[in-house]
Design an enzyme around this catalytic site. Structure first.
Site, mmCIF file in Angstrom:
data_model
loop_
_atom_site.group_PDB
_atom_site.id
_atom_site.type_symbol
_atom_site.label_atom_id
_atom_site.label_comp_id
_atom_site.label_asym_id
_atom_site.label_seq_id
_atom_site.Cartn_x
_atom_site.Cartn_y
_atom_site.Cartn_z
ATOM 1 N N THR A 61 51.646 77.543 42.513
ATOM 2 C CA THR A 61 51.464 78.847 41.868
ATOM 3 C C THR A 61 50.553 78.791 40.642
ATOM 4 O O THR A 61 50.152 79.829 40.119
ATOM 5 C CB THR A 61 52.826 79.411 41.447
ATOM 6 N N GLN A 72 50.969 79.427 34.799
ATOM 7 C CA GLN A 72 51.095 80.043 36.125
ATOM 8 C C GLN A 72 49.946 81.021 36.356
ATOM 9 O O GLN A 72 49.552 81.744 35.436
ATOM 10 C CB GLN A 72 52.429 80.800 36.233
ATOM 11 N N ARG A 102 57.375 86.106 36.488
ATOM 12 C CA ARG A 102 57.272 86.415 35.069
ATOM 13 C C ARG A 102 57.698 87.854 34.798
ATOM 14 O O ARG A 102 57.061 88.802 35.274
ATOM 15 C CB ARG A 102 55.804 86.260 34.601
ATOM 16 N N ASP A 107 53.326 62.036 51.020
ATOM 17 C CA ASP A 107 52.978 60.654 51.351
ATOM 18 C C ASP A 107 52.864 60.555 52.872
ATOM 19 O O ASP A 107 52.926 61.570 53.582
ATOM 20 C CB ASP A 107 54.079 59.721 50.781
ATOM 21 N N ARG A 137 60.614 78.957 32.001
ATOM 22 C CA ARG A 137 60.348 79.189 30.594
ATOM 23 C C ARG A 137 60.668 80.584 30.065
ATOM 24 O O ARG A 137 61.085 80.706 28.901
ATOM 25 C CB ARG A 137 58.893 78.781 30.275
ATOM 26 N N LYS A 149 58.902 67.133 45.356
ATOM 27 C CA LYS A 149 57.609 67.411 46.014
ATOM 28 C C LYS A 149 57.009 66.175 46.678
ATOM 29 O O LYS A 149 55.898 65.737 46.324
ATOM 30 C CB LYS A 149 56.603 67.982 45.009
ATOM 31 N N PHE A 150 57.722 65.617 47.652
ATOM 32 C CA PHE A 150 57.229 64.417 48.316
ATOM 33 C C PHE A 150 55.902 64.685 49.032
ATOM 34 O O PHE A 150 55.734 65.705 49.711
ATOM 35 C CB PHE A 150 58.267 63.911 49.326
ATOM 36 N N ASN A 172 56.305 57.962 57.300
ATOM 37 C CA ASN A 172 57.428 57.024 57.152
ATOM 38 C C ASN A 172 58.024 57.083 55.746
ATOM 39 O O ASN A 172 59.245 57.053 55.564
ATOM 40 C CB ASN A 172 56.933 55.604 57.473
#
Ligand code: OMP
Length: 243
Positions: free
Chosen positions: A129, A200, A191, A75, A221, A72-73, A78
């Site tokens: 979520t 969630q 689920r 920023d 899970r 999950k970048f 660059n």
């Protein structure tokens, strides 16, 4: 609308389940791989990657499993572009960045991997979520309906050349309608009726999520936290075989 028979007709429904290796160390991850040899697609997220690094990705490759690197970048352009290029070295199938990093970050990310031989598909996170409409409005001060906001982020990702989005099953039908058949849609927040929601918020059952147009379901899970993960996996596959 039932998309499940239209999309990816060459895949079985159990091929569409991605199981996250949300465990604290490599040994626990390998134990899960050994316990569930039926699973063909695994996700490596922040918990395991931060604790144990990239070794698990090599192990998945050796075992001929598909892999989803979910870091999950989020920023500046660059940095996101450089991170995507570095992550592509691991030859993963899917890689995530946040759509809220913006158009320039997403465009730069795509450009940074476009000359690679088999780059990962990039997925943009829309609205996590775990969030509900109240949190979005009151805490995050987003002045849009949650579904409208998720759709805007998915469209921005698509316009920026991103291959697909991560969204809740509750938004997937709308995203599918607007973003089209070729945009990959991956849904966590899944689920079965017999499992608990945990943290969630916006959930649906596996069958509902596939019927609504998801390409892939991320189910953690309910399987990995079950008393008997193999039984839980088989139960979900059975539910999906019947749709
Ligand atoms: O990017 C993700 O995979 C993700 C996005 C999102 O909005 N919600 C979400 O739950 N996830 C991931 O999907 C998995 C869901 O796990 P369970 O809640 O255990 O099924 C976790 O690994 C989360 O990190």
């Amino acid at each position: 609308m039932d998309f499940s028979l239209i999309y990816r007709p060459n895949m079985t429904n159990s091929d569409r389940i991605i199981v996250p290796l949300d465990v604290p160390d490599l040994e626990s991850a390998i134990a899960l791989l050994d316990l569930l040899p039926e699973v063909n697609f695994w996700k490596v997220g922040l918990e395991l990657f931060v604790s144990s690094g990239a070794e698990i990705l090599g192990i998945l490759q050796e075992r001929q499993k598909k892999s989803f690197l979910d870091l999950k970048f989020h920023d500046i352009p660059n940095t996101v572009a450089g991170a995507c290029r570095s992550a592509s070295r691991y030859r993963v199938d899917l890689l995530t960045l946040h759509a809220t990093a913006g158009r320039q970050a997403m465009t730069a990310a795509k450009a940074a991997i476009s000359d690679l031989l088999s780059p990962p598909k990039l997925l943009a996170i829309t609205v996590l979520t775990s969030l509900n409409a109240r949190e979005l409005a009151l805490d995050l001060k987003i002045p849009l309906e949650l579904s409208e906001y998720a759709l805007n982020l998915a469209l921005l990702a698509k316009e920026s050349g991103i291959d697909g989005a991560v969204c809740s099953p509750q938004e997937v039908a709308q995203l599918r309608r607007v973003c089209g058949e070729d945009f990959l849609l991956v849904c966590p927040g899944v689920r079965p009726s017999w499992s608990s929601k945990g943290d969630q918020s916006r959930v649906m059952t596996p069958a509902q999520a596939l019927k609504a147009g998801a390409d892939y379901l991320v189910i953690g899970r309910p399987i990995t936290g079950a008393e008997e993960p193999k039984v839980a996996w088989a139960k979900i596959c059975q539910e999906l075989a019947d749709i």
